[in-house]
Write an enzyme that holds these catalytic residues in place. Sequence first.
Site, PDB file in Angstrom:
ATOM      1  N   ASN A   1       7.111  13.117  -6.024  1.00  0.00           N
ATOM      2  CA  ASN A   1       5.886  12.037  -6.197  1.00  0.00           C
ATOM      3  C   ASN A   1       5.760  12.037  -4.674  1.00  0.00           C
ATOM      4  O   ASN A   1       5.396  10.575  -4.237  1.00  0.00           O
ATOM      5  CB  ASN A   1       6.581  10.998  -6.768  1.00  0.00           C
ATOM      6  CG  ASN A   1       6.852  10.787  -7.793  1.00  0.00           C
ATOM      7  OD1 ASN A   1       8.251  10.933  -8.433  1.00  0.00           O
ATOM      8  ND2 ASN A   1       6.346  10.914  -8.867  1.00  0.00           N
TER       9      ASN A   1
ATOM     10  N   VAL B   1       2.477   8.711  -1.194  1.00  0.00           N
ATOM     11  CA  VAL B   1       3.362   8.296  -2.121  1.00  0.00           C
ATOM     12  C   VAL B   1       2.474   7.949  -3.021  1.00  0.00           C
ATOM     13  O   VAL B   1       1.974   7.156  -3.147  1.00  0.00           O
ATOM     14  CB  VAL B   1       4.225   6.711  -1.730  1.00  0.00           C
ATOM     15  CG1 VAL B   1       5.104   6.346  -3.146  1.00  0.00           C
ATOM     16  CG2 VAL B   1       5.078   7.525  -0.737  1.00  0.00           C
ATOM     17  N   CYS B   2       2.861   8.748  -4.138  1.00  0.00           N
ATOM     18  CA  CYS B   2       2.111   8.627  -4.837  1.00  0.00           C
ATOM     19  C   CYS B   2       3.113   7.791  -6.397  1.00  0.00           C
ATOM     20  O   CYS B   2       3.835   8.231  -7.037  1.00  0.00           O
ATOM     21  CB  CYS B   2       1.627  10.388  -5.855  1.00  0.00           C
ATOM     22  SG  CYS B   2       1.046   9.744  -7.167  1.00  0.00           S
ATOM     23  N   ILE B   3       1.966   6.955  -6.627  1.00  0.00           N
ATOM     24  CA  ILE B   3       3.242   5.828  -7.546  1.00  0.00           C
ATOM     25  C   ILE B   3       1.928   5.113  -7.818  1.00  0.00           C
ATOM     26  O   ILE B   3       1.479   3.942  -7.217  1.00  0.00           O
ATOM     27  CB  ILE B   3       4.433   5.334  -6.623  1.00  0.00           C
ATOM     28  CG1 ILE B   3       4.913   3.712  -7.403  1.00  0.00           C
ATOM     29  CG2 ILE B   3       3.501   3.940  -5.147  1.00  0.00           C
ATOM     30  CD1 ILE B   3       6.635   3.543  -6.510  1.00  0.00           C
TER      31      ILE B   3
ATOM     32  N   THR C   1       1.290   9.236 -12.582  1.00  0.00           N
ATOM     33  CA  THR C   1       0.630   9.344 -10.596  1.00  0.00           C
ATOM     34  C   THR C   1      -1.141  10.006 -11.113  1.00  0.00           C
ATOM     35  O   THR C   1      -0.924  10.362 -11.830  1.00  0.00           O
ATOM     36  CB  THR C   1       1.331   9.963  -9.711  1.00  0.00           C
ATOM     37  OG1 THR C   1       2.518  11.318 -10.765  1.00  0.00           O
ATOM     38  CG2 THR C   1       3.009   9.165  -9.618  1.00  0.00           C
TER      39      THR C   1
END
Length: 236
Positions: free
Chosen positions: A85, A92-94, A236
Site C-alpha cells: 500500500n 501511502v494509499c490508505i 485504496t
Amino acid sequence: MAAQPPSSAVRALQLELKKLTEEPVEGFFVNVPDDENLFEWDVAIFGPPGTLYEGGYFKAHMSFPSTYPYSPPTFRFLTKMWHPNIYESGDVCISILHPPVDDPQSGELPSERWNPTQNVRTILLSVISLLNEPNTFSPANVDASVMFRKWRDSKGKDGEYERIVKKQVARSKVEAEKENITVPTTVEEYCIKSRPSHSEPEDLTDFYDDDYADDVDDDDDDDCMEYSGDSGNEET
C-alpha cells in the site's frame, strides 16, 4: 502579497502539535522544521515489536492543505518502503487519507474516508497498523502485494518479501544510529507509560539525509496500541 492560510487550520495544527509534543504517543514522533510554516511536518515511525518492521526507523513527511481539518493531509515515506500500500514514490494509499467524497467506484464507504474528527495521531496509528496488515485487494504496489501474499500464504516459506523488508529495516537502523536515535525493540520500550517531562522536540537537522536507493533488485500497557486493530485501509 501571498494569501494567508485560514486561522482555523493554523489553530488546529497548533493544538495538535502541542498535544503530541506534551503527550507523545507510542510508535512515532513529529517535528515542525519551520516554525513559520505549520503545514509541513517531519515524522518518524518506529517499527512495532513482533512484526517484520521491528526495530525500524522510518522517516516520512506530512503536508497539510489550507482547508485542514476538513481536507486530509498527504503522507509520504522518505525511507524506502517495500509494501503493498505504498507507492514507489513513498506516498501511502490508505482510506483515511482519501477526501470525503462519495465515490462508489472506489469500493470505499464514506465512513472509511477522511473526516474532520481524524487527526495526526489517528493517521499515524493507522499507518503503523497498515505496515503489519497490508490491504492486498487494491494495492499501490502490485509486485509487493503479490510477494506479500506468497509470503503470507506459505507461512514464511517463500521468504522474498521478508528478506526485502528486513533489509530495509537494517538500513534504517544505521540511519537511526547516525542520528543518535534510540529505537524501541520491545513492547515495554515501545509503549508510553507516563507523560515525559516537557522538552524541546529532537533536532532533526539531518532528517532528509536518507538513502532512497532501490532495495528490490539488490541481492546484497494501557497506552499501547493494538497491532491487530483496523488500519483504516479498506480499499485504496
